[in-house]
Design a protein around this motif. Structure first.
Motif, PDB file in Angstrom:
ATOM      1  N   LEU A 323      37.573  48.672  40.787  1.00  0.00           N
ATOM      2  CA  LEU A 323      36.895  48.162  39.587  1.00  0.00           C
ATOM      3  C   LEU A 323      36.307  49.324  38.802  1.00  0.00           C
ATOM      4  CD1 LEU A 323      36.241  45.351  38.362  1.00  0.00           C
ATOM      5  CD2 LEU A 323      34.024  45.485  39.502  1.00  0.00           C
ATOM      6  N   THR A 324      36.392  49.213  37.476  1.00  0.00           N
ATOM      7  CA  THR A 324      35.731  50.150  36.573  1.00  0.00           C
ATOM      8  C   THR A 324      34.697  49.348  35.777  1.00  0.00           C
ATOM      9  OG1 THR A 324      37.677  51.590  36.391  1.00  0.00           O
ATOM     10  CG2 THR A 324      36.022  51.738  34.641  1.00  0.00           C
ATOM     11  N   LEU A 336      26.672  40.974  41.289  1.00  0.00           N
ATOM     12  CA  LEU A 336      27.629  40.185  42.061  1.00  0.00           C
ATOM     13  C   LEU A 336      28.381  39.207  41.165  1.00  0.00           C
ATOM     14  CD1 LEU A 336      25.458  39.467  45.234  1.00  0.00           C
ATOM     15  CD2 LEU A 336      27.496  40.925  45.105  1.00  0.00           C
ATOM     16  N   ASP A 337      27.681  38.618  40.196  1.00  0.00           N
ATOM     17  CA  ASP A 337      28.341  37.689  39.268  1.00  0.00           C
ATOM     18  C   ASP A 337      29.459  38.386  38.505  1.00  0.00           C
ATOM     19  OD1 ASP A 337      26.759  35.561  39.998  1.00  0.00           O
ATOM     20  OD2 ASP A 337      25.285  35.879  38.395  1.00  0.00           O
ATOM     21  N   LYS A 341      33.367  37.451  39.108  1.00  0.00           N
ATOM     22  CA  LYS A 341      34.068  36.831  37.990  1.00  0.00           C
ATOM     23  C   LYS A 341      35.288  37.665  37.587  1.00  0.00           C
ATOM     24  CE  LYS A 341      33.339  34.979  33.346  1.00  0.00           C
ATOM     25  NZ  LYS A 341      32.349  34.741  32.257  1.00  0.00           N
ATOM     26  N   THR A 342      35.110  38.986  37.625  1.00  0.00           N
ATOM     27  CA  THR A 342      36.207  39.872  37.230  1.00  0.00           C
ATOM     28  C   THR A 342      37.374  39.807  38.206  1.00  0.00           C
ATOM     29  OG1 THR A 342      34.617  41.389  36.194  1.00  0.00           O
ATOM     30  CG2 THR A 342      36.815  42.256  36.669  1.00  0.00           C
ATOM     31  N   LEU A 343      37.075  39.671  39.503  1.00  0.00           N
ATOM     32  CA  LEU A 343      38.116  39.743  40.532  1.00  0.00           C
ATOM     33  C   LEU A 343      38.423  38.390  41.168  1.00  0.00           C
ATOM     34  CD1 LEU A 343      36.981  43.059  42.258  1.00  0.00           C
ATOM     35  CD2 LEU A 343      38.814  42.748  40.595  1.00  0.00           C
ATOM     36  N   GLU A 357      34.009  35.754  49.302  1.00  0.00           N
ATOM     37  CA  GLU A 357      35.275  35.076  49.605  1.00  0.00           C
ATOM     38  C   GLU A 357      36.157  35.052  48.367  1.00  0.00           C
ATOM     39  OE1 GLU A 357      33.984  31.720  52.863  1.00  0.00           O
ATOM     40  OE2 GLU A 357      33.573  31.293  50.747  1.00  0.00           O
ATOM     41  N   ASN A 358      37.453  34.883  48.594  1.00  0.00           N
ATOM     42  CA  ASN A 358      38.364  34.641  47.479  1.00  0.00           C
ATOM     43  C   ASN A 358      38.061  33.280  46.877  1.00  0.00           C
ATOM     44  OD1 ASN A 358      40.223  36.921  47.263  1.00  0.00           O
ATOM     45  ND2 ASN A 358      40.879  36.362  49.340  1.00  0.00           N
TER      46      ASN A 358
END
Length: 363
Positions: A323-324, A336-337, A341-343, A357-358
């Motif tokens: 992540l960048t 964390l949000d 949300k990004t991943l 978790e996924n």
């Protein structure tokens, strides 16, 4: 029983019908209630014992007028041992009310004097046992802010509004014990040989040296203990008293950014993270939250070190992910949000641990 006894004075207890029934009838249906009430409200023990004596004396109609000198002497002794820091202004009363008040005070003096002479106090709550041996002080915060209380060991208590702290002028050699009703922030002077105990309604918090906050207002359904630095052990009071013979009892262990919540209705302790976790002081270097194509497991490691939390995930959750992003100004939960949300991940907090978790796990 719906009645609120927390602000009762001696005469209020003495003229309550359920209280009279308990005092006069060994098999009273209210026996269990009053025994539990005394255990849960130690600061009212002296008033309750005095009211009990008064009820018994009124029942037998024994005169105490010949014992004024003795009662006065005992009362002087009690005033020396239990001396609140508050000062009271007494309103004008009719003569018969003053006579009744004097009778109440003499009744309390006689009974507490008997307790002091006999010294058999093992059945009483800790604060009542302590009150016959050391001088207790009581501070009540009626202001709109906090007030600082400096204890004899060097510890400092910031007492919240509408809160009460009872503590000895000088601590015992083996432990330091205070009693709180309301909210306070404690900065405890470290002394491994002299544990610091805070009794707050149905909970007991044990520390050696640390800083933490306790919220234990009488009308609240919960008691909350939040840790800022160090480690504390939190017990349900009934469990703590059952294990008095076990020197190494552990309780619920809390570290910085963790809190214990005692549910009064369920009589249950839970551990979780505080509402707004803070970055823990780093003695080495300033922690950076600027990530440039940083592997996800490395990002989680930075968060763990910064906030003192544990982040748990399966290997496949972080495998091949990076992540960048810049997260300097966000709180822990906001960080964390953004990450989740990004991943396409999700997180939950279980027993003060963050579980990643996924969001759409593979079947």
């Amino acid at each position: 029983m719906a009645k609120d006894f927390r602000n009762f004075e001696i005469e209020d207890f003495a003229f309550d019908e359920t209280f009279q029934n308990w005092v006069l009838d060994p098999d009273s249906e209210y026996r269990s209630f009053w025994e539990q009430y005394i255990a849960s409200h130690p600061r009212q023990t002296d008033k309750i014992l005095a009211a009990r004596t008064l009820v018994l004396e009124l029942k037998t109609q024994q005169s105490i007028s010949d014992d004024h000198d003795l009662a006065d002497s005992i009362w002087q002794n009690i005033q020396h041992r239990i001396r609140p820091k508050r000062r009271w202004l007494l309103p004008a009363r009719p003569g018969w009310q003053w006579a009744a008040s004097i009778a109440f005070l003499l009744g309390m003096a006689a009974y507490l004097g008997w307790i002091y002479l006999n010294r058999d106090l093992t059945h009483l709550p800790a604060i009542a046992r302590q009150s016959t041996q050391v001088e207790l002080l009581e501070e009540v915060n009626r202001t709109t802010g906090t007030i600082k209380i400096h204890l004899s060991d060097g510890s400092v208590v910031s007492l919240g509004r509408d809160s009460r702290l009872t503590y000895p002028r000088e601590f015992a050699a083996d432990q330091r014990e205070v009693h709180l009703s309301g909210e306070a922030f404690f900065e405890v002077h470290k002394n491994p040989s002299q544990p610091f105990l805070v009794f707050a309604d149905e909970t007991v918090t044990k520390v050696l040296g640390t800083s933490f906050r306790i919220k234990a207002y009488a009308g609240s359904p919960k008691v909350i203990v939040e840790v800022r630095t160090g480690r504390v052990s939190v017990f349900a009071k009934k469990d703590f008293e059952k294990e008095l013979t076990i020197p190494e009892r552990k309780g619920l262990i809390l570290t910085p950014n963790q809190q214990a919540i005692f549910n009064r209705d369920l009589s249950h302790l839970d551990k979780t993270l505080i509402e707004v976790p803070v970055i823990l002081a780093s003695p080495v270097e300033k922690i950076s939250f600027e990530f440039n194509n940083t592997p996800l497991d490395r990002i989680f490691q930075v968060l763990e070190n910064a906030y003192g939390v544990e982040i748990i995930y399966e290997p496949e959750v972080v495998e091949g992910r990076s992540l960048t992003v810049g997260l300097e100004d966000e709180s822990l939960y906001e960080k964390l949000d953004v990450i989740c949300k990004t991943l396409s991940l999700s997180y939950q907090i279980v027993d003060a641990q963050i579980i990643i978790e996924n969001k759409n796990p593979k079947k």
